[in-house]
Design an enzyme around this catalytic site. Structure first.
Site: not given
Ligand code: PEP
Ligand code: MG
Length: 880
Positions: A91, A335, A448, A771, A839, A859
């Site tokens: 195996r 396992r 896809h 950010s 963000c 953050y």
């Molecule tokens: C990004 O570009 O990561 C962002 C948060 O802005 P948007 O998605 O609005 O371009």
């Protein structure tokens, strides 16, 4: 002399690098004194030499020979003995279990000569021929690549001729004939006779395990999963034990507790008079493991005590494979077992209560990915019929709708639809966007359909190959059932099941808990989630904020545990009825007209901010100044051109459409994502940013006057040079200075243009915070158009293993991640009090959250639904 072969008594569970997962666990069970058939392991070291040089290390044959002799001694049998032959299983077993690699060859050592010994010794001629048949097909398939179907067809023909429904219906002489047939197939396909020297069989089997490391599927899987290509696999060689030696023999698989719910107790399946592969293949119906208690109470009792021992030893749910040979129990594999997401939480929590693990360890054993899965709605299966088919669960969720077979019709159809295709391609996009879910009969997790559905958060089941899809006829057929266009079907993206009709959908209890509708007392799963997320909150260093543009989103974000808003996208506030005001702004050809348009927008924006600041009272709210290109607010160029042309052809005045067309044509850009967006727009029409800054400040003043604690921050998008930020900041400060009775409002910038990341040291002095806009940073860093590439060619890239996940989903640590590291380091060096967050969509992706923790962000900010996922993963990231 280097050692390449290890006896089971020499290894342990921690030697997975050297002995592979399967081998290491067999050693561990041997060490525990459990009944494991004797055997040895050819190490990954040997495999690596083979892969590097193209030949086995010179010492290997001797070492295998030595260990084989030891094994023969223990078994009292010899390989190739015509009276009582030793038979072996061979195996594969790498450190990580890997689809696409060879798995098992059973009964190595059987030949035309030794079969007589097996017949004599077992006293069962039928069994012996069946064993030989299995060897020839497994060996042919894995060592020489003989197509499985060739053997399957021969078996089917034999069953038909004998009038048998399954292979148990074939007699010894019929199986003997089948062996002759298999040998013919083998010889025709390979150009050689089936090897009659047992030692050659063993040597070829070991080599084919080595070779399977580089099979195409295994290679692609490794590339995707970032498993180093040079680890190699181990080979486990073990004395055969037989579950198909009559009614007092059998084979089974079992879990130490229910892997679906975590409920305590032993779960498993047993098949009497069978070999392991029969259980997996589902050829015959298995019995619940509890039945074994009746059939063979002694073995059952022994199995129970072994499983209890294993669970205590591994301190986790274990799964096992076992065989009973004429009343004697043998352990073939164990396992730490796979489990559902719900069971992972419940089991981790149970093990804390049982004093087996501590809370940190429990937190390690669940993941943000699992929590995410628990937050999708699911079908209520209590009254469901059997699924008509099962495909690959490619994107989770529960979708119900009318089956539609062509994308353009799915896009035009009112009400929920499921787009059904053999496979999808970029032309199907409109239908995919419009449908509730996507069902395909071909393709895997990187097809896809799968990639696009995951990107859009749509439910998708792909590769349901039992479906015979006929696009022309607008129908599919499966097992005699035909579903026509318009018939309602239900698809489950978590299990891959496909149902005819409408199944009731149950909202996720975990979401209801976060919404405050269910309490932890009501359900063990919720109690476990509550316990572990609470622990993660206590551990984590990363703050978690939400991306929210409406008061509703803000409220939900707060309920889900967000400590503020990390991104409020203001352009979303200009859609709908307000679009016309923006049109007016764009079309304004005098200063006064522009001013009037802005004056109309100001109170609307102010109210938006008042409401959001009220929801997030006492918490930061990062308001991003308007970002996307203005022409996104205008009608499409082609549509306007057609309208104006029609009017002109009729001799009518196109009126306002004519003005709009001129404006749209003037503003048309070839690459709008790289055009007049973000700060560039703010510098070209400074009054627009000014209006927004004023609206934020006035909203804060209103909230202060109402006794609130508003904490807005202003964020400038798409900055690439410090001069851009300085200009906007200067203008914003002038406005803010003019408004009395408001708190200090920080002004910061997104870092989403690669140049901004590379010049972060220059930008930081002009920014109170950074950010990372990782969506744009990925787009511009890779040069991948975010709107186009995922559907256009990511499936191919994923298939080739160029990356294992879309870089828009999971942060590309080495490339885009490097830009982030540079910006954090140089930004903080220039300004030690700089607050740094993210963000982009990655802020809610578990793997990316770990990266953001590692690089020391303050953050992450993500969609409200991902907030709990980020909280959990941020806590896990602190555990080493
Ligand atoms: C990004 O570009 O990561 C962002 C948060 O802005 P948007 O998605 O609005 O371009
Ligand atoms: Mg952006």
């Amino acid at each position: 002399m280097p050692t390449y072969v290890y006896d089971f008594v020499e290894g342990n569970k921690d030697l997975k690098d050297l002995l592979g997962g399967k081998g290491a666990n067999l050693c561990e069970m041997t060490k525990l004194g459990l009944p494991v058939p004797p055997g040895f392991i050819v190490s990954t070291d040997a495999c690596r030499v083979y892969l590097r040089t193209g030949a086995e290390p010179p010492e290997l044959a001797t070492q295998i020979g030595d260990h084989l002799r030891l094994l023969e001694g223990r078994m009292g049998q010899q390989l190739g003995d015509r009276n009582d032959p030793l038979l072996l299983s061979v195996r594969s077993g790498a450190k990580f279990s890997m689809p696409g690699m060879m798995e098992t060859i059973l009964n190595v050592g059987l030949t035309d000569t030794t079969i007589a010994g097996l017949i004599r010794h077992s006293g069962d001629e039928r069994f012996a021929w069946d064993a030989y048949r299995r060897l020839i097909s497994m060996f042919g398939k894995t060592v020489y690549g003989v197509p499985d179907e060739l053997f399957e067809h021969a078996l089917d023909a034999a069953k038909r001729a004998a009038g048998a429904t399954n292979d148990l219906g074939l007699s010894a002489s019929q199986l003997h004939e089948l062996v002759d047939e298999y040998k013919k197939i083998f010889a025709e396909y390979t150009g050689r006779d089936f090897p009659q020297a047992p030692h050659e069989q063993l040597q070829l089997a070991v080599r084919s395990v080595f070779d399977s490391w580089n099979s195409e599927r295994a290679t692609v899987y490794r590339r995707q999963e970032r498993i180093p290509a040079d680890l190699g696999t181990a080979v486990t060689v073990m004395a055969m034990v037989f579950g198909n030696l009559g009614a007092n023999s059998g084979t089974g698989v079992a879990f130490t507790r229910d892997p679906a719910t975590g409920a305590r107790g032993v779960y498993g399946d047993y098949l009497a008079n069978a070999q392991g592969e029969d259980v997996v293949a589902g050829i015959r119906n298995t019995l619940p493991l509890q039945e074994l208690e009746r059939l063979d109470p002694r073995s059952f009792g022994q199995l129970m005590s072994i499983m209890d021992r294993l669970e205590h030893h591994y301190r986790d749910l274990c799964d096992i494979e076992f065989t009973i040979e004429r009343g004697k129990l043998w352990m073939l594999q164990t396992r730490v077992g796979k489990r559902t997401a719900a069971a992972a939480f419940i089991i981790a929590s149970q093990l804390i209560d049982e004093g087996v693990i501590d809370v940190d360890e429990a937190l390690r054993r669940v993941s943000g990915e699992q929590l995410m899965r628990l937050m999708f709605p699911a079908f209520d299966l209590a009254h469901a019929d059997q699924p008509i088919a099962t495909g690959i669960p490619a994107s989770p969720g529960a979708a119900v709708g009318r089956a539609i077979f062509e994308a353009h019709r799915a896009a035009a159809e009112p009400g929920p639809t499921i787009l059904v295709r053999r496979e999808t391609n970029p032309d199907d996009m409109p239908g995919i966007v419009a449908a509730q879910g996507i069902l395909t009969s071909r393709g895997g997790k990187t097809s896809h359909a799968a990639v696009v559905a995951r990107g859009l958060g749509k439910t998708c089941v792909c590769g349901a190959d039992a479906l015979d899809v006929d696009i022309e006829d607008r129908s599919f057929t499966v097992d005699g059932v035909t579903v026509r266009e318009g018939d309602v079907i239900s698809i489950d993206g978590t299990t891959g099941n496909v149902y005819v009709g409408q199944l009731p959908v149950r909202p996720s209890p975990v979401v209801r808990y976060f919404e405050g509708e269910l309490s932890p007392m009501e359900d063990p799963l919720i109690a476990a989630v509550d316990r572990l997320i609470g622990h993660a909150d206590g551990k984590r260093r990363l703050g978690v904020r939400a991306n929210a543009d409406t008061p509703d989103d803000a409220r939900r974000a707060r309920r889900f545990g967000a400590a503020g808003i990390g991104l409020c996208r203001t352009e979303h506030m200009f859609l709908g009825e307000r679009r016309v005001l923006i049109e007016r702004l764009i079309l304004a050809d005098t200063k006064d007209a522009r001013h009037a348009a802005l004056e109309a927008l100001l109170p609307l924006q102010r109210n938006d901010f008042i409401e959001i600041l009220a929801e997030m009272d006492g918490l930061p709210v990062v308001v991003r100044l308007i970002d996307p290109p203005l022409h996104e607010f205008l009608p499409p160029l082609a549509e306007l051109t057609a309208k104006v042309a029609t009017a002109q052809a009729r001799g009518e005045d196109p009126g306002r459409d004519g003005e709009l067309l001129a404006a749209v044509a003037r503003m048309h850009e070839q690459n709008p994502m790289l055009g007049l967006r973000g700060v560039r727009l703010g510098l070209v029409i400074p009054e627009l940013f000014a209006m927004q800054v004023r609206a934020v400040a006035q909203a804060a003043a209103v909230r202060v006057a109402a006794g609130g604690d508003p904490r807005p921050e202003i964020m400038v998008p798409l900055v690439g040079a410090v001069q851009e930020l300085e200009t906007v900041r200067h203008q914003a400060e002038a406005i803010l200075d003019d408004i009395q009775g408001i708190p200090q409002i920080p002004v910061g910038t997104m870092i989403e243009v690669p140049r901004a990341a590379l010049t972060a040291g220059e930008i930081a002095p002009a920014a109170d915070f950074f950010s990372f806009g990782t969506n744009d940073l990925t787009q511009m860093g890779w040069g991948f158009s975010r709107d186009d590439v995922e559907a256009a060619f990511f499936p191919r890239y994923l298939q080739l293993g160029i990356f294992g996940a879309s870089p828009f989903e999971t942060i590309d640590r080495t490339g885009i991640g490097r830009l982030i590291r540079i910006a954090v380091q140089e930004g903080r060096a220039a300004r030690p009090d700089l607050v740094v967050g993210v963000c982009g969509e990655h802020g809610g992706d578990p793997e990316s959250v770990r990266f953001f923790h590692e690089v020391g962000l303050d953050y992450v900010s993500c969609s409200p639904f991902r907030v709990p996922v980020a909280r959990l993963e941020a806590g896990r990231a602190t555990l080493t």
